[in-house]
Design a protein around this motif. Structure first.
Motif, short mmCIF file in Angstrom:
data_model
loop_
_atom_site.label_atom_id
_atom_site.label_comp_id
_atom_site.label_asym_id
_atom_site.label_seq_id
_atom_site.Cartn_x
_atom_site.Cartn_y
_atom_site.Cartn_z
N VAL A 5 0.83 -1.22 0.00
CA VAL A 5 0.00 0.00 0.00
C VAL A 5 0.86 1.27 0.00
O VAL A 5 0.41 2.32 -0.46
N ILE A 8 1.14 3.00 -3.34
CA ILE A 8 0.00 3.66 -4.00
C ILE A 8 0.35 5.14 -4.14
O ILE A 8 0.66 5.81 -3.16
N GLN A 11 -3.63 9.92 -4.19
CA GLN A 11 -4.96 9.87 -4.83
C GLN A 11 -5.75 11.15 -4.53
O GLN A 11 -6.97 11.17 -4.66
N THR A 29 -9.88 -1.92 0.78
CA THR A 29 -9.65 -1.05 -0.38
C THR A 29 -10.04 0.39 -0.06
O THR A 29 -9.31 1.34 -0.37
N ALA A 32 -7.37 1.87 2.22
CA ALA A 32 -6.10 2.21 1.56
C ALA A 32 -6.27 3.42 0.63
O ALA A 32 -5.39 4.29 0.58
N MET A 33 -7.38 3.49 -0.08
CA MET A 33 -7.59 4.61 -1.01
C MET A 33 -7.78 5.91 -0.24
O MET A 33 -7.26 6.97 -0.62
N PHE A 96 -14.16 0.24 -8.38
CA PHE A 96 -13.80 -1.09 -7.94
C PHE A 96 -15.07 -1.95 -7.92
O PHE A 96 -15.92 -1.77 -7.03
N GLN A 246 -6.11 -5.68 -6.36
CA GLN A 246 -7.05 -4.71 -6.93
C GLN A 246 -6.54 -3.27 -6.76
O GLN A 246 -6.74 -2.42 -7.63
N LEU A 247 -5.85 -3.03 -5.65
CA LEU A 247 -5.27 -1.69 -5.45
C LEU A 247 -4.15 -1.44 -6.46
O LEU A 247 -4.01 -0.34 -7.01
N HIS A 248 -3.37 -2.48 -6.72
CA HIS A 248 -2.29 -2.37 -7.70
C HIS A 248 -2.88 -2.10 -9.08
O HIS A 248 -2.43 -1.18 -9.80
N THR A 251 -4.07 1.51 -9.33
CA THR A 251 -3.23 2.69 -9.08
C THR A 251 -1.79 2.60 -9.58
O THR A 251 -1.13 3.63 -9.69
#
Ligand SMILES: NC(=O)c1ccc[n+]([C@@H]2O[C@H](COP(=O)([O-])OP(=O)(O)OC[C@H]3O[C@@H](n4cnc5c(N)ncnc54)[C@H](OP(=O)(O)O)[C@@H]3O)[C@@H](O)[C@H]2O)c1
Length: 305
Positions: A5, A8, A11, A29, A32-33, A96, A246-248, A251
């Motif tokens: 994370v 990232i 954002q 998610t 982290a976002m 997402f 999914q984060l990868h 971003t």
């Protein structure tokens, strides 16, 4: 070098919508976002659970968390949710498609589709197509659809996608997760052909400790299944780890449209994000187009804005 994370990028000024953000990978998610400065729309079907999850994140010092009512088992709810995002924000940077249901006894959505096909695939396809206009023209807009290792066992039942005959709980889950990756790739192909500029990627978490398996075991009522999960338990990683692919995909500067990310260890069951294999059926354009058309027919006009 493993991706975490901490990799990232900022954002700030970006709006991300996460379906199923009250639990498991969706909550990880959203966390982290938000931690990287995004405004996160937590799209959930249960307002009470959504508020509890948001409170948990706010108490951890996070900000920019908005709630949206979304029941993917009702395409009219999906339509209302997309309209609400348009009214509140007028644009969207990241979507997402994360929420999911696994292996319930056979149930139907409001529109009469088998629940896993309806929630995991049709609801997300409708949501995506209705949100795309809000993503058009945004810098680095991406749609990430969450699939599963179950895609490799999946088969689309062209003549009976809602399992009126011979319902198999895990067969229906695998079908829906294959449909997820087929949709992600077909969306990417169509965006490229239309010069749409929105990238579509797929990701799977490997085995992550969330509410998914306990809910499946509870609804299945099968002791052998419960024992099998207990034996597999040491293989499961945390929801935070499971959310990394999914984060990868959403971003990382290196992630490209049409790619599929999953964990890098134990055949994709755990670890850090890496590019991974796509089920052969999803690589077949003809089958993807056939699924798109079937989905349009099933949704009967409720897919598009
Ligand atoms: N965990 C794993 O090992 C694993 C492995 C492969 C793939 N996946 C995929 O990962 C994704 C996230 O699952 P998870 O593991 O985080 O499970 P989870 O903790 O059970 O979370 C699933 C989320 O989906 C929501 N949801 C279910 N039905 C919905 C509906 N009709 N409308 C809107 N939201 C709905 C749930 O809401 P409620 O809380 O209200 O039920 C919950 O927020 C799923 O797509 C799943 O297929 C997970």
């Amino acid at each position: 070098m493993v991706w975490t994370v901490d990799d990232i990028p900022s954002q700030e000024e970006r709006v991300a919508l996460v379906t199923g953000a009250n639990s498991g990978l969706g909550l990880a998610t959203a966390r982290a976002m938000s931690a990287r400065g995004a405004t996160v729309i937590m799209a959930c079907r249960c307002r009470r659970k959504a508020e509890t999850a948001r409170t948990q994140l706010l108490e951890a010092g996070l900000t920019g968390l908005d709630l949206l009512d979304l029941d993917l088992a009702d395409l009219n709810s999906v339509r209302r949710a997309a309209a609400e995002v348009s009214d509140r924000y007028g644009h969207l940077d990241l979507l997402f498609n994360n929420a999911g249901v696994m292996a319930p006894p056979r149930q139907l959505t409001v529109q009469g589709h088998e629940l896993q096909l309806g929630v995991n695939h049709l609801g997300h396809m409708a949501l995506t197509l209705q949100l795309l206009p809000l993503m058009q023209g945004r810098n680095d807009a991406r749609v990430v659809t969450v699939t599963s290792g179950a895609q490799y066992f999946g088969r689309i039942r062209w003549d009976d996608p809602s399992w009126a005959q011979g319902y198999d709980r895990y067969g229906a889950y695998s079908q829906s997760k294959l449909a997820n990756v087929m949709f992600a790739l077909e969306l990417e192909a169509r965006q490229q052909e239309q010069g749409g500029g929105i990238r579509s990627l797929a990701a799977h978490p490997g085995l992550a400790r969330t509410d998914l398996q306990p809910t499946a075991i509870a609804s299945g009522g099968n002791r052998l299944e419960a024992v099998a999960y207990r034996l597999m338990d040491p293989l499961f990683q945390s929801a935070a780890m499971g959310a990394l692919p999914q984060l990868h995909a959403a971003t990382a500067a290196t992630a490209q449209g049409g790619e599929h990310y999953g964990p890098d260890q134990l055949g994709g069951m755990r670890g850090h994000p890496t590019r991974c294999r796509i089920a052969p059926a999803a690589l077949d354009r003809e089958q993807r187009q056939r699924l798109w058309q079937l989905s349009e027919e099933l949704a009967g006009g409720l897919l598009m804005p």
